[in-house]
Design a protein around this motif. Structure first.
Motif, PDB file in Angstrom:
ATOM      1  N   ILE A 158      31.058  50.294  46.256  1.00  0.00           N
ATOM      2  CA  ILE A 158      32.267  50.675  45.502  1.00  0.00           C
ATOM      3  C   ILE A 158      33.017  49.429  45.008  1.00  0.00           C
ATOM      4  O   ILE A 158      33.501  49.381  43.882  1.00  0.00           O
ATOM      5  CB  ILE A 158      33.193  51.546  46.390  1.00  0.00           C
ATOM      6  CG1 ILE A 158      32.547  52.913  46.657  1.00  0.00           C
ATOM      7  CG2 ILE A 158      34.567  51.725  45.742  1.00  0.00           C
ATOM      8  CD1 ILE A 158      33.195  53.691  47.811  1.00  0.00           C
ATOM      9  N   LEU A 159      33.091  48.420  45.860  1.00  0.00           N
ATOM     10  CA  LEU A 159      33.863  47.218  45.504  1.00  0.00           C
ATOM     11  C   LEU A 159      32.989  46.130  44.880  1.00  0.00           C
ATOM     12  O   LEU A 159      33.474  45.033  44.595  1.00  0.00           O
ATOM     13  CB  LEU A 159      34.576  46.663  46.750  1.00  0.00           C
ATOM     14  CG  LEU A 159      35.604  47.590  47.409  1.00  0.00           C
ATOM     15  CD1 LEU A 159      36.241  46.909  48.620  1.00  0.00           C
ATOM     16  CD2 LEU A 159      36.684  48.005  46.415  1.00  0.00           C
ATOM     17  N   VAL A 188      35.347  42.912  57.511  1.00  0.00           N
ATOM     18  CA  VAL A 188      36.451  42.302  56.762  1.00  0.00           C
ATOM     19  C   VAL A 188      35.978  42.098  55.323  1.00  0.00           C
ATOM     20  O   VAL A 188      34.896  41.561  55.091  1.00  0.00           O
ATOM     21  CB  VAL A 188      36.859  40.932  57.357  1.00  0.00           C
ATOM     22  CG1 VAL A 188      37.954  40.284  56.508  1.00  0.00           C
ATOM     23  CG2 VAL A 188      37.331  41.086  58.805  1.00  0.00           C
ATOM     24  N   VAL A 189      36.789  42.573  54.364  1.00  0.00           N
ATOM     25  CA  VAL A 189      36.487  42.359  52.948  1.00  0.00           C
ATOM     26  C   VAL A 189      37.512  41.376  52.393  1.00  0.00           C
ATOM     27  O   VAL A 189      38.719  41.625  52.459  1.00  0.00           O
ATOM     28  CB  VAL A 189      36.568  43.676  52.147  1.00  0.00           C
ATOM     29  CG1 VAL A 189      36.319  43.398  50.659  1.00  0.00           C
ATOM     30  CG2 VAL A 189      35.571  44.703  52.670  1.00  0.00           C
ATOM     31  N   PHE A 190      37.041  40.248  51.880  1.00  0.00           N
ATOM     32  CA  PHE A 190      37.938  39.267  51.261  1.00  0.00           C
ATOM     33  C   PHE A 190      38.082  39.620  49.790  1.00  0.00           C
ATOM     34  O   PHE A 190      37.078  39.777  49.084  1.00  0.00           O
ATOM     35  CB  PHE A 190      37.378  37.854  51.436  1.00  0.00           C
ATOM     36  CG  PHE A 190      37.309  37.439  52.881  1.00  0.00           C
ATOM     37  CD1 PHE A 190      38.451  37.013  53.541  1.00  0.00           C
ATOM     38  CD2 PHE A 190      36.117  37.531  53.592  1.00  0.00           C
ATOM     39  CE1 PHE A 190      38.406  36.663  54.886  1.00  0.00           C
ATOM     40  CE2 PHE A 190      36.061  37.184  54.932  1.00  0.00           C
ATOM     41  CZ  PHE A 190      37.210  36.746  55.583  1.00  0.00           C
ATOM     42  N   THR A 205      34.803  40.530  47.524  1.00  0.00           N
ATOM     43  CA  THR A 205      34.836  41.242  46.249  1.00  0.00           C
ATOM     44  C   THR A 205      35.707  40.457  45.279  1.00  0.00           C
ATOM     45  O   THR A 205      36.678  39.806  45.696  1.00  0.00           O
ATOM     46  CB  THR A 205      35.399  42.678  46.398  1.00  0.00           C
ATOM     47  OG1 THR A 205      35.474  43.280  45.113  1.00  0.00           O
ATOM     48  CG2 THR A 205      36.785  42.702  47.023  1.00  0.00           C
ATOM     49  N   SER A 206      35.386  40.535  43.995  1.00  0.00           N
ATOM     50  CA  SER A 206      36.217  39.819  43.016  1.00  0.00           C
ATOM     51  C   SER A 206      37.469  40.614  42.661  1.00  0.00           C
ATOM     52  O   SER A 206      38.375  40.102  42.021  1.00  0.00           O
ATOM     53  CB  SER A 206      35.398  39.501  41.761  1.00  0.00           C
ATOM     54  OG  SER A 206      34.898  40.698  41.218  1.00  0.00           O
ATOM     55  N   HIS A 207      37.537  41.897  43.082  1.00  0.00           N
ATOM     56  CA  HIS A 207      38.736  42.690  42.786  1.00  0.00           C
ATOM     57  C   HIS A 207      39.952  42.132  43.505  1.00  0.00           C
ATOM     58  O   HIS A 207      39.843  41.557  44.580  1.00  0.00           O
ATOM     59  CB  HIS A 207      38.536  44.144  43.249  1.00  0.00           C
ATOM     60  CG  HIS A 207      37.544  44.878  42.431  1.00  0.00           C
ATOM     61  ND1 HIS A 207      37.717  45.129  41.087  1.00  0.00           N
ATOM     62  CD2 HIS A 207      36.352  45.446  42.765  1.00  0.00           C
ATOM     63  CE1 HIS A 207      36.673  45.813  40.641  1.00  0.00           C
ATOM     64  NE2 HIS A 207      35.820  46.000  41.626  1.00  0.00           N
ATOM     65  N   CYS A 233      41.961  48.368  47.032  1.00  0.00           N
ATOM     66  CA  CYS A 233      42.466  49.488  47.831  1.00  0.00           C
ATOM     67  C   CYS A 233      42.406  50.774  47.022  1.00  0.00           C
ATOM     68  O   CYS A 233      42.015  51.829  47.527  1.00  0.00           O
ATOM     69  CB  CYS A 233      43.907  49.229  48.283  1.00  0.00           C
ATOM     70  SG  CYS A 233      44.054  47.868  49.453  1.00  0.00           S
ATOM     71  N   GLY A 234      42.779  50.680  45.745  1.00  0.00           N
ATOM     72  CA  GLY A 234      42.774  51.852  44.869  1.00  0.00           C
ATOM     73  C   GLY A 234      41.380  52.437  44.706  1.00  0.00           C
ATOM     74  O   GLY A 234      41.199  53.670  44.737  1.00  0.00           O
ATOM     75  N   LEU A 235      40.408  51.588  44.539  1.00  0.00           N
ATOM     76  CA  LEU A 235      39.026  52.062  44.376  1.00  0.00           C
ATOM     77  C   LEU A 235      38.554  52.798  45.630  1.00  0.00           C
ATOM     78  O   LEU A 235      37.905  53.842  45.549  1.00  0.00           O
ATOM     79  CB  LEU A 235      38.091  50.885  44.077  1.00  0.00           C
ATOM     80  CG  LEU A 235      38.151  50.340  42.640  1.00  0.00           C
ATOM     81  CD1 LEU A 235      37.443  48.990  42.561  1.00  0.00           C
ATOM     82  CD2 LEU A 235      37.532  51.336  41.654  1.00  0.00           C
ATOM     83  N   LEU A 236      38.890  52.256  46.794  1.00  0.00           N
ATOM     84  CA  LEU A 236      38.462  52.902  48.045  1.00  0.00           C
ATOM     85  C   LEU A 236      39.182  54.232  48.228  1.00  0.00           C
ATOM     86  O   LEU A 236      38.584  55.237  48.633  1.00  0.00           O
ATOM     87  CB  LEU A 236      38.700  51.978  49.250  1.00  0.00           C
ATOM     88  CG  LEU A 236      37.854  50.710  49.286  1.00  0.00           C
ATOM     89  CD1 LEU A 236      38.209  49.865  50.502  1.00  0.00           C
ATOM     90  CD2 LEU A 236      36.359  51.035  49.303  1.00  0.00           C
ATOM     91  N   TRP A 237      40.455  54.263  47.892  1.00  0.00           N
ATOM     92  CA  TRP A 237      41.251  55.508  47.993  1.00  0.00           C
ATOM     93  C   TRP A 237      40.650  56.577  47.070  1.00  0.00           C
ATOM     94  O   TRP A 237      40.449  57.718  47.477  1.00  0.00           O
ATOM     95  CB  TRP A 237      42.712  55.219  47.611  1.00  0.00           C
ATOM     96  CG  TRP A 237      43.574  56.440  47.608  1.00  0.00           C
ATOM     97  CD1 TRP A 237      43.705  57.359  46.595  1.00  0.00           C
ATOM     98  CD2 TRP A 237      44.402  56.912  48.672  1.00  0.00           C
ATOM     99  NE1 TRP A 237      44.571  58.353  46.963  1.00  0.00           N
ATOM    100  CE2 TRP A 237      45.015  58.110  48.233  1.00  0.00           C
ATOM    101  CE3 TRP A 237      44.707  56.437  49.948  1.00  0.00           C
ATOM    102  CZ2 TRP A 237      45.898  58.838  49.032  1.00  0.00           C
ATOM    103  CZ3 TRP A 237      45.584  57.164  50.738  1.00  0.00           C
ATOM    104  CH2 TRP A 237      46.170  58.346  50.275  1.00  0.00           C
TER     105      TRP A 237
END
Lengths: 117, 139
Positions: free
Chosen positions: A9-10, A68-70, A94-96, A102-106
């Motif tokens: 997703i990310l 952990v996602v940086f 992730t480059s986001h 957070c929005g993408l995961l939500w």
């Protein structure tokens, strides 16, 4: 959702912890302040952060997190990678930016879990 | 389970290593089969204390005693002491410099979070001499 789903997703680069990709993630949190993670987080199994130092891994360890996602394309150094490997924590980048990540995961159904009073 | 005593010397100059003692205690508690909730409380309380010792007090000593009834922790530093304990216990109040905030700490949550995660907590402090925080988590 699994760690691998989050990776997709990310659009993450997996830095370490390939063996943990199939682990299930029920809730997540995002913060650059480890003080707040320690004070307000309960059972979240993944941490999104723009902070890069060994205490990020330590905090995740104390909170029993599995990944952990940086965000913002940040990368951990070799000491952090070794520490995470020894503690069974997967690391991804992730480059986001934080808000977008957070929005993408939500949007894909992941939630923040119960808030603490 | 008999009483297990652990001692750690905390290096106040090395922020990278802060948390090693807490991680070691957490590992022991897991090995001893202590319940996850209690293990989490000890881990958070001790880690916050250990970070405080490094960022405010140039390190010190941590003694942990694990018995069937409780985990008792004594964190003794030789730092500057706490001028106003009531103020230090308030959420959001911090004397940490910006440099510490850039490391992800110093939000003024340390002592309140230690209290929240322990069943007993006492602070003894002498200005210019140091601070000793004693905490217990019941098992």
């Amino acid at each position: 959702m699994t760690v691998n789903d989050i990776k997709n997703i990310l659009d993450c680069e997996l830095i370490s912890g390939e063996g943990y990709l199939q682990q299930e993630v029920l809730t997540a949190c995002g913060s650059d302040m480890m003080s707040d993670v320690l004070a307000y987080v309960k059972d979240q199994s993944i941490l999104l952060t723009g902070l890069v130092n060994c205490q990020v891994i330590r905090t995740a360890e104390m909170m029993d997190m599995i990944c952990v996602v940086f965000v913002r394309g940040k990368k951990p150094d070799e000491d952090m990678i070794q520490l995470a490997e020894s503690r069974g924590i997967a690391l991804m980048s992730t480059s986001h930016r934080m808000f977008t990540a957070c929005g993408l995961l939500w949007e894909n159904g992941l939630r923040g879990g119960n808030s603490l009073s | 389970m008999s009483i297990l005593k652990l001692h750690y010397e905390i290096d106040g100059e090395d922020f990278t290593r802060a948390g090693e003692a807490s991680a070691s205690v957490k590992k022991r508690l897991r090995q001893l089969g202590v319940k996850p909730d209690a293990t989490r409380k000890v881990s958070i309380a001790l880690y916050e204390g250990e970070i405080n010792m490094v960022i405010h007090a140039h390190g010190g000593d941590i003694d942990v005693e694990i018995s069937p009834e409780a985990v008792r922790m004594v964190l003794a530093d030789r730092g500057p002491g706490i001028e106003n304990i009531d103020q230090a216990m308030k959420e959001g109040w911090s004397t940490a410099p910006d440099e510490v905030r850039s490391l992800g700490f110093g939000a003024g949550m340390g002592l309140p979070n230690m209290k929240k995660n322990s069943d007993e907590m006492q602070i003894e402090t002498v200005l210019g001499k140091g601070t000793t925080v004693t905490m217990a988590v019941y098992l």
